[in-house]
Enzyme design. Structure first.
Site, PDB file in Angstrom:
ATOM      1  N   THR A  27       0.871  -1.172   0.000  1.00  0.00           N
ATOM      2  CA  THR A  27       0.000   0.000   0.000  1.00  0.00           C
ATOM      3  C   THR A  27       0.913   1.229   0.000  1.00  0.00           C
ATOM      4  OG1 THR A  27      -0.061   0.276   2.411  1.00  0.00           O
ATOM      5  CG2 THR A  27      -1.674  -1.227   1.458  1.00  0.00           C
ATOM      6  N   ALA A  56       3.281  -1.103   4.768  1.00  0.00           N
ATOM      7  CA  ALA A  56       2.595   0.091   5.283  1.00  0.00           C
ATOM      8  C   ALA A  56       3.606   1.228   5.267  1.00  0.00           C
ATOM      9  CB  ALA A  56       2.116  -0.171   6.703  1.00  0.00           C
ATOM     10  N   VAL A  82       7.438  -2.349   7.068  1.00  0.00           N
ATOM     11  CA  VAL A  82       7.373  -0.882   7.078  1.00  0.00           C
ATOM     12  C   VAL A  82       8.037  -0.341   5.816  1.00  0.00           C
ATOM     13  CG1 VAL A  82       8.004   1.205   8.319  1.00  0.00           C
ATOM     14  CG2 VAL A  82       7.369  -0.858   9.592  1.00  0.00           C
ATOM     15  N   LYS A  83       7.249   0.459   5.079  1.00  0.00           N
ATOM     16  CA  LYS A  83       7.753   1.001   3.806  1.00  0.00           C
ATOM     17  C   LYS A  83       8.360   2.376   4.095  1.00  0.00           C
ATOM     18  CE  LYS A  83       5.718   0.854  -0.800  1.00  0.00           C
ATOM     19  NZ  LYS A  83       4.462   1.141  -1.477  1.00  0.00           N
ATOM     20  N   VAL A  84       9.619   2.522   3.692  1.00  0.00           N
ATOM     21  CA  VAL A  84      10.352   3.752   3.985  1.00  0.00           C
ATOM     22  C   VAL A  84      10.888   4.322   2.673  1.00  0.00           C
ATOM     23  CG1 VAL A  84      12.301   4.723   5.275  1.00  0.00           C
ATOM     24  CG2 VAL A  84      11.068   2.747   6.190  1.00  0.00           C
TER      25      VAL A  84
END
Ligand code: E4P
Length: 222
Positions: A27, A56, A82-84
């Site tokens: 997402t 996310a 965790v998308k960074v």
């Protein structure tokens, strides 16, 4: 190659899961904005629909704020990644998350060197944006191919995730280029299912079946 769905739409995710081809979900804030509601509730539900990784994305700019957002996402479900975004702060956050055992997906990758740095910082997933590179007249698939080769050559465990996929040909090209994962809009997944000759063949088989059954029925005595 694993197939992820690039969406925050629960119905699309349910459908792909029913087809038995869903390996995970990505997402981002834009995809979330299309469906609205509580991002946390959506993430919880998505995580219950697939055991695979669910990305996310953090929106903070500062490392400590990224860490705070990411830790909160990671508490929602065990399969959260965790998308960074790629940046100096992003690399620091990725490395801190890695120390804490939180998996990350480094997003907005547009060059092989960015991908290499993200992998060295400890990101599990590296997301080059193929379509957005194609949009500016660069061959996005080169980044996928180069990163896949480099990771194999140097035994780097991070996976290359082909993102910003725009059409079915991108999926085939990503698989041939060695991408470990491609994340697709639901529309591209549907396009991959269809072929005009398949549709034509189904109609023909049905029609021949009906004719044969009628002929058999007509030929049956009394
Ligand atoms: C996935 O992780 C990306 O956020 C997504 O594929 C971006 O795609 P777009 O370039 O079509 O917005």
């Amino acid at each position: 190659m694993k197939i992820f769905l690039d969406t925050a739409d629960i119905e699309e995710i349910r459908t792909a899961a029913r087809w038995g081809i869903l390996d995970g979900v990505t997402t981002n804030p834009t995809l979330y904005a299309k469906v609205g509601g509580s991002y946390e509730d959506i993430l919880r539900e998505v995580c219950s629909l697939t055991p695979g990784p669910v990305s996310a994305e953090v929106v903070a700019d500062e490392v400590d704020d990224m860490l705070e957002e990411g830790r909160a996402f990671a508490k929602l479900a065990p399969n959260i990644v965790v998308k960074v975004p790629m940046s100096e702060n992003g690399l620091e956050a990725i490395s801190r998350f890695a120390e804490e055992g939180i998996k990350t997906n480094c997003t907005l990758i547009f060059s092989t060197n960015q991908g290499l740095l993200a992998a060295k910082a400890g990101a599990s997933l590296i997301s080059p944006f193929v379509g957005r590179l194609d949009d500016i007249n660069e061959d996005g698939m080169i980044v996928i191919r180069e990163l896949a080769e480099i990771f194999a050559l140097h035994d780097i465990e991070s996976e290359v995730l082909a993102a910003s996929i725009r059409h079915p040909l991108h999926v085939t090209q990503a698989a041939l280029a060695g991408a470990h994962i491609a994340t697709l809009p639901f529309k591209v997944l549907q396009q991959m299912v269809r072929h005009p000759l398949t549709d034509k063949g189904i109609v023909q088989f049905k029609s021949d079946w009906e004719k044969a059954r009628q002929a058999a029925g007509a030929g049956t005595p009394g």
